[in-house]
Design a protein around this motif. Sequence first.
Motif, PDB file in Angstrom:
ATOM      1  N   PHE A   1       9.721   2.859  23.613  1.00 40.87           N
ATOM      2  CA  PHE A   1       8.274   3.447  23.948  1.00 40.87           C
ATOM      3  C   PHE A   1       8.179   4.606  23.283  1.00 40.87           C
ATOM      4  CE2 PHE A   1      11.318   5.182  27.062  1.00 40.87           C
ATOM      5  CZ  PHE A   1      11.124   6.393  26.975  1.00 40.87           C
ATOM      6  N   THR A   2       7.025   5.056  22.733  1.00 38.63           N
ATOM      7  CA  THR A   2       6.991   6.371  22.164  1.00 38.63           C
ATOM      8  C   THR A   2       5.922   7.402  23.017  1.00 38.63           C
ATOM      9  OG1 THR A   2       6.870   5.367  19.862  1.00 38.63           O
ATOM     10  CG2 THR A   2       5.736   7.461  20.046  1.00 38.63           C
TER      11      THR A   2
ATOM     12  N   THR B   1      10.752   9.302  21.240  1.00 31.82           N
ATOM     13  CA  THR B   1      10.820   7.874  21.442  1.00 31.82           C
ATOM     14  C   THR B   1      12.008   7.712  22.360  1.00 31.82           C
ATOM     15  OG1 THR B   1      12.262   7.411  19.577  1.00 31.82           O
ATOM     16  CG2 THR B   1       9.896   7.205  19.135  1.00 31.82           C
TER      17      THR B   1
ATOM     18  N   THR C   1       3.339   5.058  24.965  1.00 29.53           N
ATOM     19  CA  THR C   1       3.027   3.608  24.687  1.00 29.53           C
ATOM     20  C   THR C   1       4.224   2.741  24.625  1.00 29.53           C
ATOM     21  OG1 THR C   1       1.223   4.677  23.066  1.00 29.53           O
ATOM     22  CG2 THR C   1       2.096   2.485  22.715  1.00 29.53           C
ATOM     23  N   ASP C   2       3.889   1.616  24.911  1.00 32.34           N
ATOM     24  CA  ASP C   2       5.049   0.543  25.054  1.00 32.34           C
ATOM     25  C   ASP C   2       4.970   0.034  23.483  1.00 32.34           C
ATOM     26  OD1 ASP C   2       6.605  -1.828  24.927  1.00 32.34           O
ATOM     27  OD2 ASP C   2       6.046  -2.331  27.308  1.00 32.34           O
ATOM     28  N   THR C   3       6.032   0.351  22.687  1.00 31.74           N
ATOM     29  CA  THR C   3       6.119  -0.261  21.255  1.00 31.74           C
ATOM     30  C   THR C   3       6.616  -1.640  21.158  1.00 31.74           C
ATOM     31  OG1 THR C   3       8.001   1.077  20.919  1.00 31.74           O
ATOM     32  CG2 THR C   3       6.056   2.385  20.484  1.00 31.74           C
ATOM     33  N   THR C   4       7.389  -2.177  22.139  1.00 33.67           N
ATOM     34  CA  THR C   4       7.934  -3.486  22.291  1.00 33.67           C
ATOM     35  C   THR C   4       6.708  -4.268  22.355  1.00 33.67           C
ATOM     36  OG1 THR C   4      10.109  -2.797  23.171  1.00 33.67           O
ATOM     37  CG2 THR C   4       9.364  -5.216  23.221  1.00 33.67           C
TER      38      THR C   4
ATOM     39  N   PRO D   1       2.809  -3.658  22.676  1.00 31.05           N
ATOM     40  CA  PRO D   1       1.688  -2.801  23.086  1.00 31.05           C
ATOM     41  C   PRO D   1       0.640  -3.012  24.149  1.00 31.05           C
ATOM     42  CG  PRO D   1       2.027  -2.957  20.608  1.00 31.05           C
ATOM     43  CD  PRO D   1       2.719  -3.746  21.459  1.00 31.05           C
TER      44      PRO D   1
END
Length: 223
Positions: free
Chosen positions: A52-53, A77, A210-213, A215
Amino acid sequence: MSRTRTAAALGLAAAGVLSVASATSTASASAAPSPRSAAAGSTTVTPAGHAFTAALSGKATLKAGSVTVTCSVSVSTGTVPAAPGNHNPAGPVSSPITPPTYSSCTASIPGVTPTVTTSGAWSVSMQHGSPITAVMTVPAGGLVVKTTGLANCTVTTAPSGPANVSGTWTNGAPPSLTFTNATVPVSVTGGFGCPTSATTSTFNAVYKVTDTTDPAQQITVAP
């Protein structure tokens, strides 16, 4: 690490965050309660293993004495622990985060330019409840504010050891991590115009996560 004294906190944070720093939202950092301390119930953070970020929404303010530093950019992050580490039946779920970065910063004193530097091992703990609480841990000296210009000051956060910055988490799309008047211990050095008597700094910030794995998914804190 460095020292200054116009602002210091983090956040975290943030934070990054995130702490996502602690955030770290609001309690005295030198004695900020960990989510474990109050008859903690179960906590599950999902999706397990997702990165996540945490990015600042609006502006972050760090106030030491009569000096306030305002930053408009901050990012951290991290990664939700993989199962089964993303679940704790009797307490918070913790994970390391990158030291939150802070940029586009200004000082409340004309003619003063602040620079915020972060370093060390930051982490964030989430505890399900009402509200959902978050504690961002700032390592010793993990955030330093230096000012140049009319006042040359150095503010160092957590000068005597790691400090907890308390905040709140809100599930949503996206979820948010909020720090409101969070207090962090600081030491301030410098000459004329520097608040050298200040021993704490107050931190305010809101981070969107934000879920970066994936989105399409949201980082969620549940029982």
